[in-house]
Motif scaffolding. Sequence first.
Motif, PDB file in Angstrom:
ATOM      1  N   HIS A 299      37.313  60.496  84.587  1.00 19.14           N
ATOM      2  CA  HIS A 299      37.326  61.405  83.443  1.00 19.14           C
ATOM      3  C   HIS A 299      36.726  60.665  82.254  1.00 19.14           C
ATOM      4  CE1 HIS A 299      40.079  64.238  85.497  1.00 19.14           C
ATOM      5  NE2 HIS A 299      40.621  63.134  85.996  1.00 19.14           N
ATOM      6  N   GLN A 300      36.009  61.385  81.397  1.00 18.98           N
ATOM      7  CA  GLN A 300      35.377  60.725  80.262  1.00 18.98           C
ATOM      8  C   GLN A 300      35.185  61.703  79.104  1.00 18.98           C
ATOM      9  OE1 GLN A 300      34.296  57.317  79.634  1.00 18.98           O
ATOM     10  NE2 GLN A 300      34.393  58.395  77.669  1.00 18.98           N
ATOM     11  N   PRO A 301      35.964  61.524  78.015  1.00 17.45           N
ATOM     12  CA  PRO A 301      35.694  62.333  76.825  1.00 17.45           C
ATOM     13  C   PRO A 301      34.382  61.888  76.177  1.00 17.45           C
ATOM     14  CG  PRO A 301      37.469  60.760  76.397  1.00 17.45           C
ATOM     15  CD  PRO A 301      37.134  60.647  77.853  1.00 17.45           C
ATOM     16  N   ALA A 302      33.725  62.820  75.528  1.00 18.54           N
ATOM     17  CA  ALA A 302      32.424  62.515  74.928  1.00 18.54           C
ATOM     18  C   ALA A 302      32.104  63.519  73.837  1.00 18.54           C
ATOM     19  CB  ALA A 302      31.329  62.520  75.991  1.00 18.54           C
ATOM     20  N   ARG A 303      31.181  63.127  72.987  1.00 17.72           N
ATOM     21  CA  ARG A 303      30.646  64.026  71.961  1.00 17.72           C
ATOM     22  C   ARG A 303      29.220  64.388  72.348  1.00 17.72           C
ATOM     23  NH1 ARG A 303      32.128  61.287  67.895  1.00 17.72           N
ATOM     24  NH2 ARG A 303      33.891  62.562  67.192  1.00 17.72           N
ATOM     25  N   ILE A 304      28.897  65.666  72.279  1.00 16.61           N
ATOM     26  CA  ILE A 304      27.572  66.153  72.643  1.00 16.61           C
ATOM     27  C   ILE A 304      26.729  66.278  71.392  1.00 16.61           C
ATOM     28  CG2 ILE A 304      26.278  67.991  73.802  1.00 16.61           C
ATOM     29  CD1 ILE A 304      28.901  68.770  75.201  1.00 16.61           C
ATOM     30  N   ALA A 305      25.536  65.693  71.412  1.00 13.01           N
ATOM     31  CA  ALA A 305      24.637  65.743  70.264  1.00 13.01           C
ATOM     32  C   ALA A 305      24.099  67.156  70.070  1.00 13.01           C
ATOM     33  CB  ALA A 305      23.491  64.764  70.456  1.00 13.01           C
ATOM     34  N   ALA A 306      23.504  67.396  68.912  1.00 12.02           N
ATOM     35  CA  ALA A 306      22.974  68.721  68.583  1.00 12.02           C
ATOM     36  C   ALA A 306      21.900  69.171  69.560  1.00 12.02           C
ATOM     37  CB  ALA A 306      22.439  68.728  67.153  1.00 12.02           C
ATOM     38  N   THR A 310      22.288  64.830  74.828  1.00  6.88           N
ATOM     39  CA  THR A 310      22.652  63.438  74.570  1.00  6.88           C
ATOM     40  C   THR A 310      24.157  63.326  74.417  1.00  6.88           C
ATOM     41  OG1 THR A 310      20.558  63.085  73.415  1.00  6.88           O
ATOM     42  CG2 THR A 310      22.290  61.434  73.090  1.00  6.88           C
ATOM     43  N   LEU A 311      24.761  62.418  75.178  1.00  8.46           N
ATOM     44  CA  LEU A 311      26.199  62.192  75.125  1.00  8.46           C
ATOM     45  C   LEU A 311      26.514  60.885  74.414  1.00  8.46           C
ATOM     46  CD1 LEU A 311      27.662  63.030  78.657  1.00  8.46           C
ATOM     47  CD2 LEU A 311      27.734  64.433  76.605  1.00  8.46           C
ATOM     48  N   THR A 312      27.577  60.915  73.619  1.00  4.90           N
ATOM     49  CA  THR A 312      28.144  59.693  73.067  1.00  4.90           C
ATOM     50  C   THR A 312      29.565  59.585  73.583  1.00  4.90           C
ATOM     51  OG1 THR A 312      26.812  59.885  71.046  1.00  4.90           O
ATOM     52  CG2 THR A 312      28.728  58.419  70.977  1.00  4.90           C
ATOM     53  N   LEU A 313      29.843  58.537  74.348  1.00  2.00           N
ATOM     54  CA  LEU A 313      31.164  58.386  74.946  1.00  2.00           C
ATOM     55  C   LEU A 313      32.181  57.969  73.894  1.00  2.00           C
ATOM     56  CD1 LEU A 313      30.250  56.613  78.299  1.00  2.00           C
ATOM     57  CD2 LEU A 313      30.117  59.032  77.679  1.00  2.00           C
TER      58      LEU A 313
END
Length: 361
Positions: A299-306, A310-313
């Motif tokens: 499992h990996q939470p992440a932020r999705i770029a606009a 592109t993912l930022t973990l």
Amino acid sequence: MNRHDIRLLQAVRLYPSVTITSPTHRTTPDNKQDPIRVRNLVTEATNRLLAEFSRRDVEPLLSRLEALVNDIDYRYTLDGLALFVNRDIGRQFILPFTLPERVVVDETFWTRSLVFALNRTPRYWVLALSEQPTRLFEGVREHLQEITGEGFPMTHTGPGGERGLPNDPAINRSAYRDERHRQFFRQVSAALTPFITDDPLPLALVGIDRYIAFFREVSPHAGAVITTLTGSHDKTPAQELGKLVWPLVEQNLAVLRAGALKELEAAVGAQKYASTIGEVWRFAHEGRVSVLLVEENYHQPARIAADGVTLTLVDDPTLPDVVDDAVDEIISLVLEKGGRVVFVDDGALPQHQRIAVILRY
């Protein structure tokens, strides 16, 4: 519940539509609190509706919800419960995976947590072939849930089934009966099509050798068959049938996992693969994934770029604008675009950082 059920629920657009999900328990003393928990969630849903509508306006919905709750037999609950209700629909699902406590009132039913739970649960179809009748089950490990409606259960009503064979010495009765069985199993296969199209799970066949042979001969779904259980199981209850079928399915799923790892090795040699969650996310969005391999508990939470690709973990899934689990999002995306998902044991993909894909091109 299967993806066919979820697609039907997701097609609903009607405000207010109420979704209630709750964990439940299979054994005492844990299940003693389940009725209280569910009743509290129903009260929350009722209060939210009455804060916005008059009781007269929502009485049909509340009556349907009350009937669903009264119909729950907590002696036979599993790990999760989901209720979906509006003025036109009332559906209850007893599920073999846990769900969060949640009440959602919206124009659509809330299916997100169910989709992700289904994605990570080893599921399969069981088709118990018989004249009277052929039954379809959805399997989750050893638990089978019979599908009723939309063609199933299906009884062979023609000659050689409920109706006797023609009493004509000029007719080869054996050949005539076999051809009528072929026709019947073509009908069975056609009824199976919407289920296996919406939810392309492995298929286990149950039945006597002749029926299994006929089905394999006439059905375009023969390639989905992962295992067979031979014998007459016309009257075998779902609980007992699941205990017989699941060990065979489990054994063959292990074979499929081993085969997928070999496919990945070949794809690495041919440079038709990608590793790491960021690269896998990008290729999944492009629809280029043929097979996704992922470790079971990754499992990996992440932020999705606009830009959406592109993912930022991140470590904290509660941060603003963070996707709880990017792995679940990838799984859903690959399935939506017609790819295959294979879960492998934890530690099986260390060189790929726990996730990898075989590319279509």
